[in-house]
Design a protein around this motif. Structure first.
Motif, PDB file in Angstrom:
ATOM      1  N   UNK A  24       4.450  12.808  -6.234  1.00  0.00           N
ATOM      2  CA  UNK A  24       4.402  11.356  -6.073  1.00  0.00           C
ATOM      3  C   UNK A  24       3.010  10.926  -5.634  1.00  0.00           C
ATOM      4  N   UNK A  25       2.474  11.612  -4.630  1.00  0.00           N
ATOM      5  CA  UNK A  25       1.124  11.293  -4.154  1.00  0.00           C
ATOM      6  C   UNK A  25       0.089  11.546  -5.242  1.00  0.00           C
ATOM      7  N   UNK A  26       0.238  12.635  -5.970  1.00  0.00           N
ATOM      8  CA  UNK A  26      -0.689  12.929  -7.060  1.00  0.00           C
ATOM      9  C   UNK A  26      -0.669  11.817  -8.100  1.00  0.00           C
ATOM     10  N   UNK A  27       0.521  11.335  -8.443  1.00  0.00           N
ATOM     11  CA  UNK A  27       0.645  10.300  -9.470  1.00  0.00           C
ATOM     12  C   UNK A  27       0.025   8.989  -9.018  1.00  0.00           C
ATOM     13  N   UNK A  28       0.355   8.550  -7.807  1.00  0.00           N
ATOM     14  CA  UNK A  28      -0.164   7.275  -7.297  1.00  0.00           C
ATOM     15  C   UNK A  28      -1.678   7.343  -7.138  1.00  0.00           C
ATOM     16  N   UNK A  29      -2.180   8.441  -6.592  1.00  0.00           N
ATOM     17  CA  UNK A  29      -3.622   8.571  -6.370  1.00  0.00           C
ATOM     18  C   UNK A  29      -4.381   8.654  -7.687  1.00  0.00           C
ATOM     19  N   UNK A  69      -7.254  11.653  -3.503  1.00  0.00           N
ATOM     20  CA  UNK A  69      -6.246  11.547  -2.450  1.00  0.00           C
ATOM     21  C   UNK A  69      -6.834  10.820  -1.244  1.00  0.00           C
ATOM     22  N   UNK A  70      -8.075  11.147  -0.878  1.00  0.00           N
ATOM     23  CA  UNK A  70      -8.735  10.463   0.249  1.00  0.00           C
ATOM     24  C   UNK A  70      -8.838   8.963   0.000  1.00  0.00           C
ATOM     25  N   UNK A 105       0.828  -1.193   0.000  1.00  0.00           N
ATOM     26  CA  UNK A 105       0.000   0.000   0.000  1.00  0.00           C
ATOM     27  C   UNK A 105       0.860   1.239   0.000  1.00  0.00           C
ATOM     28  N   UNK A 106       0.261   2.360  -0.326  1.00  0.00           N
ATOM     29  CA  UNK A 106       1.009   3.609  -0.365  1.00  0.00           C
ATOM     30  C   UNK A 106       1.232   4.158   1.036  1.00  0.00           C
ATOM     31  N   UNK A 107       0.166   4.221   1.811  1.00  0.00           N
ATOM     32  CA  UNK A 107       0.276   4.739   3.175  1.00  0.00           C
ATOM     33  C   UNK A 107       0.851   3.679   4.103  1.00  0.00           C
ATOM     34  N   UNK A 122      -8.130  20.538   6.434  1.00  0.00           N
ATOM     35  CA  UNK A 122      -7.377  19.838   5.405  1.00  0.00           C
ATOM     36  C   UNK A 122      -8.149  18.621   4.911  1.00  0.00           C
ATOM     37  N   UNK A 123      -8.764  17.895   5.824  1.00  0.00           N
ATOM     38  CA  UNK A 123      -9.570  16.729   5.424  1.00  0.00           C
ATOM     39  C   UNK A 123     -10.740  17.147   4.550  1.00  0.00           C
ATOM     40  N   UNK A 124     -11.367  18.249   4.897  1.00  0.00           N
ATOM     41  CA  UNK A 124     -12.527  18.700   4.142  1.00  0.00           C
ATOM     42  C   UNK A 124     -12.151  19.154   2.730  1.00  0.00           C
TER      43      UNK A 124
END
Length: 406
Positions: free
Chosen positions: A250-255, A138-139, A115-117, A130-132
């Motif tokens: 990186x997060x943008x790409x994976x998500x 991403x979520x 997994x990523x996280x 930030x969550x909102x």
């Protein structure tokens, strides 16, 4: 092991020995199945270039230096290069058979729980605002794992090799990347992976276009950015607490890809430098080192992520402005200027790209021989595929205007 190989008498005995080597039996066990028929062993005498072993070892080092020390021992025991290639072929087939068995049994040779996280099942720890404001894709990182872009069968790589038709000057890069993927397949994994790749060549010769076409042909999602002049925070994200908090590339790409092994293309990596805007090349070092990338600290999510599966392609005009540590982590390919003989093939690919951009069939667009020759002549002056592309598009646009309406 050397004395074991030297007394092999016939093909049957050699095949049996190879089978036992592949099954990880010891040299002593293998020796028991071989009759002492040293006289016939001359048929396996080393008649190749005496330096072939070192040449083979050097090839392995260029691919992946980590397992080379083990492979070097095996290579040095082989009585001839032909025998070594046969052993290597059997090893690859053995891994492929095992991979097929794993698929039939429903087992994934790669980590099912990948997994990523790392150690996070939700984002409840983040500030409410930030969550909102967090984008949906991403979520969703907390909701999936173990997903990779995979190679279905090695034959699909033939489409990648055909890229040399449209990008003849990029043959070295095509061959190298295909080899990396084949090597990974041979080691029992169908996950598409290749070493961090650095394409170096003059401006306008199609490095970025080639990179995107490569990803498209492989079926890999590509996230790209021109990093010349941008800040480290812009590229790698900004943590909560800042008004402009945002995830890194990186997060943008994976998500966005919803797989753990997308491709990130960073253009003009040679135009970055450390200073008030951070150090992009320095930050990349950890992302290109597998052990560090497995626990990369993501600023926006304020947690560790596994970025070790991401594929990287960098483009640069010159090599000397890229730090030695970054260069050492990449497979460097010098992309030469296309020769005049290669230009017509490139023009043909540009016509195909124009058709694709307009969502139309390739046969609706064509240039006659005279037009191709005229365009090729312009290349002698400007030496730029980028400019050549503009000229091709201009030709095709003018021809489409001249077509009589139905």
């Amino acid at each position: 092991m050397r004395r074991v190989v030297e007394v092999v008498g016939d093909k049957r005995e050699w095949d049996e020995l190879k089978a036992r080597i592949i099954d990880h039996q010891s040299a002593l066990d293998a020796f028991k199945v071989i009759k002492c028929r040293g006289a016939e062993a001359v048929c396996y005498a080393d008649t190749d270039d005496p330096d072939w072993r070192q040449t083979e070892i050097d090839k392995l080092k260029s691919d992946d230096p980590i397992p080379t020390s083990f492979a070097a021992y095996a290579i040095n025991q082989m009585p001839s290069m032909d025998v070594w290639h046969k052993v290597a072929e059997l090893l690859v087939k053995n891994y492929q058979t095992k991979l097929a068995e794993d698929r039939e049994s429903g087992e994934d040779p790669d980590k099912l729980d990948a997994g990523y996280l790392i150690g996070q099942s939700d984002f409840d720890y983040l500030p409410r605002n930030l969550k909102n404001e967090m984008p949906k894709h991403i979520r969703e990182l907390v909701g999936w794992s173990g997903q990779f872009a995979r190679l279905k069968v090695p034959d699909h790589l033939e489409k990648v090799r055909l890229l040399t038709t449209n990008f003849p000057h990029c043959k070295g890069a095509v061959d190298g990347i295909v080899h990396d993927i084949e090597l990974n397949w041979g080691m029992g994994s169908d996950v598409i992976r290749f070493r961090p790749t650095l394409l170096v060549g003059s401006p306008g010769i199609g490095k970025t276009k080639f990179s995107r076409e490569l990803c498209k042909t492989l079926g890999l999602y590509a996230q790209s950015a021109n990093v010349g002049g941008i800040s480290e925070n812009h590229l790698f994200g900004l943590s909560a607490g800042w008004h402009s908090a945002h995830p890194g590339i990186v997060t943008q790409a994976v998500a966005s890809a919803r797989v753990l092994n997308p491709v990130i293309i960073l253009d003009e990596i040679d135009k970055t430098h450390s200073g008030r805007n951070g150090d992009i090349q320095g930050e990349l070092l950890g992302l290109l080192e597998p052990e560090e990338a497995r626990r990369y600290r993501e600023k926006y999510l304020t947690t560790e992520v596994d970025a070790s599966h991401v594929n990287w392609i960098f483009t640069a005009n010159v090599l000397d402005k890229i730090s030695a540590p970054l260069r050492s982590r990449c497979k460097v390919y010098e992309i030469p200027q296309p020769t005049q003989e290669q230009v017509p093939a490139i023009i043909n690919s540009l016509v195909g790209g124009y058709a694709a951009d307009h969502g139309l069939r390739r046969e609706f667009f064509s240039l006659d021989i005279g037009e191709v020759e005229a365009l090729a002549d312009t290349y002698k002056v400007h030496k730029s595929i980028r400019i050549l592309g503009r000229l091709v598009h201009g030709y095709l646009h003018e021809k489409s205007i001249e077509l009589p309406s139905a």
